[in-house]
Structures are given as structure tokens and as C-alpha cells.
Design a protein around this motif. Structure first.
Motif, PDB file in Angstrom:
ATOM      1  N   VAL A  77       0.684  -1.339  -0.008  1.00 34.04           N
ATOM      2  CA  VAL A  77      -0.059  -0.147   0.118  1.00 34.04           C
ATOM      3  C   VAL A  77       0.972   1.059  -0.122  1.00 34.04           C
ATOM      4  CG1 VAL A  77      -1.682   1.183   1.318  1.00 34.04           C
ATOM      5  CG2 VAL A  77      -2.095  -1.171   1.089  1.00 34.04           C
ATOM      6  N   ASN A  78       1.796   1.103   0.666  1.00 32.95           N
ATOM      7  CA  ASN A  78       2.717   2.405   0.958  1.00 32.95           C
ATOM      8  C   ASN A  78       3.527   2.639  -0.325  1.00 32.95           C
ATOM      9  OD1 ASN A  78       2.199   3.836   3.427  1.00 32.95           O
ATOM     10  ND2 ASN A  78       3.511   2.458   4.532  1.00 32.95           N
ATOM     11  N   ASN A  79       4.099   1.286  -1.157  1.00 40.62           N
ATOM     12  CA  ASN A  79       4.577   1.575  -2.396  1.00 40.62           C
ATOM     13  C   ASN A  79       3.684   2.258  -3.103  1.00 40.62           C
ATOM     14  OD1 ASN A  79       6.875   0.427  -1.198  1.00 40.62           O
ATOM     15  ND2 ASN A  79       6.444  -1.525  -1.987  1.00 40.62           N
ATOM     16  N   PHE A  80       2.372   1.869  -3.353  1.00 40.58           N
ATOM     17  CA  PHE A  80       1.440   2.284  -4.320  1.00 40.58           C
ATOM     18  C   PHE A  80       1.269   3.821  -3.913  1.00 40.58           C
ATOM     19  CE2 PHE A  80      -2.994   3.351  -5.102  1.00 40.58           C
ATOM     20  CZ  PHE A  80      -3.019   3.129  -6.702  1.00 40.58           C
ATOM     21  N   LEU A  81       1.332   4.246  -2.769  1.00 38.89           N
ATOM     22  CA  LEU A  81       0.843   5.560  -2.251  1.00 38.89           C
ATOM     23  C   LEU A  81       2.304   6.522  -2.599  1.00 38.89           C
ATOM     24  CD1 LEU A  81      -0.728   5.446   1.062  1.00 38.89           C
ATOM     25  CD2 LEU A  81      -1.736   6.020  -1.172  1.00 38.89           C
ATOM     26  N   ALA A  82       3.357   5.828  -2.673  1.00 40.53           N
ATOM     27  CA  ALA A  82       4.593   6.585  -2.918  1.00 40.53           C
ATOM     28  C   ALA A  82       4.630   6.825  -4.598  1.00 40.53           C
ATOM     29  CB  ALA A  82       5.830   5.772  -2.500  1.00 40.53           C
ATOM     30  N   THR A  83       4.178   5.708  -5.282  1.00 40.62           N
ATOM     31  CA  THR A  83       4.042   5.893  -6.636  1.00 40.62           C
ATOM     32  C   THR A  83       3.173   7.067  -7.012  1.00 40.62           C
ATOM     33  OG1 THR A  83       4.559   3.551  -7.119  1.00 40.62           O
ATOM     34  CG2 THR A  83       3.718   4.734  -8.619  1.00 40.62           C
ATOM     35  N   LEU A  84       2.319   7.295  -6.512  1.00 39.37           N
ATOM     36  CA  LEU A  84       1.240   8.247  -6.554  1.00 39.37           C
ATOM     37  C   LEU A  84       1.751   9.686  -6.105  1.00 39.37           C
ATOM     38  CD1 LEU A  84      -2.231   6.185  -6.129  1.00 39.37           C
ATOM     39  CD2 LEU A  84      -0.977   6.921  -8.165  1.00 39.37           C
ATOM     40  N   ASP A  85       2.848   9.684  -5.451  1.00 46.03           N
ATOM     41  CA  ASP A  85       3.478  10.629  -4.789  1.00 46.03           C
ATOM     42  C   ASP A  85       2.549  11.378  -3.775  1.00 46.03           C
ATOM     43  OD1 ASP A  85       5.456  12.612  -4.080  1.00 46.03           O
ATOM     44  OD2 ASP A  85       4.648  14.193  -5.799  1.00 46.03           O
ATOM     45  N   LEU A  86       2.066  10.471  -2.931  1.00 45.68           N
ATOM     46  CA  LEU A  86       0.881  10.848  -1.853  1.00 45.68           C
ATOM     47  C   LEU A  86       1.657  10.377  -0.441  1.00 45.68           C
ATOM     48  CD1 LEU A  86      -2.264   9.263  -3.167  1.00 45.68           C
ATOM     49  CD2 LEU A  86      -1.579  11.517  -3.093  1.00 45.68           C
ATOM     50  N   LYS A  87       1.076  10.949   0.547  1.00 43.08           N
ATOM     51  CA  LYS A  87       1.607  10.663   1.789  1.00 43.08           C
ATOM     52  C   LYS A  87       1.428   9.396   2.428  1.00 43.08           C
ATOM     53  CE  LYS A  87       1.635  12.812   6.556  1.00 43.08           C
ATOM     54  NZ  LYS A  87       0.891  13.444   7.613  1.00 43.08           N
ATOM     55  N   LEU A  88       2.710   8.848   2.933  1.00 44.37           N
ATOM     56  CA  LEU A  88       2.465   7.313   3.270  1.00 44.37           C
ATOM     57  C   LEU A  88       1.783   7.251   4.756  1.00 44.37           C
ATOM     58  CD1 LEU A  88       5.961   6.295   2.582  1.00 44.37           C
ATOM     59  CD2 LEU A  88       4.211   6.199   1.069  1.00 44.37           C
ATOM     60  N   ILE A  89       1.210   6.085   4.781  1.00 46.27           N
ATOM     61  CA  ILE A  89       0.527   5.778   6.231  1.00 46.27           C
ATOM     62  C   ILE A  89       1.322   4.846   7.160  1.00 46.27           C
ATOM     63  CG2 ILE A  89      -1.549   4.723   7.063  1.00 46.27           C
ATOM     64  CD1 ILE A  89      -2.973   5.142   4.364  1.00 46.27           C
ATOM     65  N   SER A  90       1.354   5.057   8.280  1.00 50.58           N
ATOM     66  CA  SER A  90       2.100   4.548   9.084  1.00 50.58           C
ATOM     67  C   SER A  90       1.789   3.004   9.220  1.00 50.58           C
ATOM     68  CB  SER A  90       2.133   4.809  10.709  1.00 50.58           C
ATOM     69  OG  SER A  90       1.082   4.522  11.213  1.00 50.58           O
ATOM     70  N   LEU A  91       2.861   1.932   9.101  1.00 47.66           N
ATOM     71  CA  LEU A  91       2.655   0.750   8.940  1.00 47.66           C
ATOM     72  C   LEU A  91       1.727   0.153  10.399  1.00 47.66           C
ATOM     73  CD1 LEU A  91       6.090  -0.714   8.090  1.00 47.66           C
ATOM     74  CD2 LEU A  91       4.063  -0.497   6.667  1.00 47.66           C
ATOM     75  N   GLU A  92       1.831   0.814  11.517  1.00 45.34           N
ATOM     76  CA  GLU A  92       0.819   0.378  12.523  1.00 45.34           C
ATOM     77  C   GLU A  92      -0.786   0.660  12.375  1.00 45.34           C
ATOM     78  OE1 GLU A  92       3.692   2.428  13.075  1.00 45.34           O
ATOM     79  OE2 GLU A  92       4.960   0.734  13.752  1.00 45.34           O
ATOM     80  N   ASN A  93      -0.738   1.747  11.544  1.00 39.60           N
ATOM     81  CA  ASN A  93      -2.221   2.207  11.245  1.00 39.60           C
ATOM     82  C   ASN A  93      -2.814   1.106  10.105  1.00 39.60           C
ATOM     83  OD1 ASN A  93      -2.198   4.186  13.271  1.00 39.60           O
ATOM     84  ND2 ASN A  93      -1.964   5.930  11.527  1.00 39.60           N
ATOM     85  N   LEU A  94      -1.755   0.750   9.042  1.00 38.88           N
ATOM     86  CA  LEU A  94      -2.289   0.034   8.038  1.00 38.88           C
ATOM     87  C   LEU A  94      -2.453  -1.350   8.778  1.00 38.88           C
ATOM     88  CD1 LEU A  94       0.131   1.036   5.327  1.00 38.88           C
ATOM     89  CD2 LEU A  94      -2.281   1.263   5.204  1.00 38.88           C
TER      90      LEU A  94
END
Length: 134
Positions: free
Chosen positions: A49-66
Motif C-alpha cells: 500500500v505504501n509503495n502504491f501511495l509513494a508511486t502516486l506521490d501521496l503521503k505514506l501511512i504508518s505501518l501500525e495504522n495500516l
């Protein structure tokens, strides 16, 4: 926080639809639960999910929250799965009982047809009965 300097109350404003997992506590945003379902179903986990968000140049979500989103969604999926299995087992049991009943009815019909003097569901007369009864 309220902009009035006398009030200073904290106003809770939801920015989307919410739901409660438990009877008390803060509500969960539905989008977070949907993301949890997506992580389980198709995306493949928090890191992807974070890789996808990074690709879209969006703010990452903490792994704990995910992981928390994924856990909540997993609980719902497990509950739905258990209910689905229970319904399927009941349906299979009913179907099996219906099949057994049909087989027993067919066997009893065959036995009745094989017996002497029974063509229908009438009365069977013993061979030594009076000819007047026949």
C-alpha cells in the motif's frame, strides 16, 4: 477548536462516513476499513500500500495504522466466512436428507410393487381370503 476565545470547545467534525466496531470508543472511517479489505483481498499488505501511495506521490501511512486497518477488516472477513460456512453446511445437510428421503421412498415403492396383490395403495388381501372380497 472553536475560534471564539471564550468558548474554546473542541468540535468533532467527520470528513466521511463512519462506523463503530464496538459499542464504545471512537468511530472508524469507512475508507480505512475499505483499505483494510483491499490490503487483504488484492493489494497484498501494508508495505505494498505504501509503495502504491509513494508511486502516486501521496503521503505514506504508518505501518501500525495500516496493520490496524487490516486487522479490523480481517475480523469482519472471518465473521462473514464463519456465517457463510454455517449456512453452506445447513444447506448441504438439508440436501442430503432430502436425497435420502427420496431414495427411501423409491425403495419402499419398489418393495410394494414387488409384493403380490399390491398394484396401488389399496388393501392387500391374503391368498386364502374369500373370493367375494376380491
Amino acid at each position: 477548536m472553536c475560534s471564539n476565545w471564550e468558548c474554546r470547545a473542541v468540535n468533532l467534525v467527520s470528513y466521511g462516513t463512519t462506523h463503530h466496531n464496538k459499542t464504545n470508543g471512537k468511530p472508524c472511517f469507512e475508507i480505512n476499513t475499505k483499505l483494510g479489505f483491499a490490503m487483504i483481498d488484492s493489494i497484498g499488505g501494508a508495505v505494498k500500500v505504501n509503495n502504491f501511495l509513494a508511486t502516486l506521490d501521496l503521503k505514506l501511512i504508518s505501518l501500525e495504522n495500516l496493520k490496524e486497518m487490516e486487522r479490523r477488516a480481517g475480523e469482519v472477513i472471518e465473521a462473514l466466512s464463519a456465517e457463510s460456512q454455517r449456512r453452506s453446511a445447513e444447506e448441504a445437510y438439508k440436501k442430503e436428507m432430502e436425497d435420502i428421503a427420496k431414495e427411501e421412498i423409491q425403495e419402499s415403492r419398489q418393495k410394494m410393487e414387488e409384493a403380490d396383490g399390491i398394484e396401488d395403495l389399496g388393501v392387500w388381501l391374503p391368498p386364502d381370503s374369500s373370493p367375494l372380497l376380491r
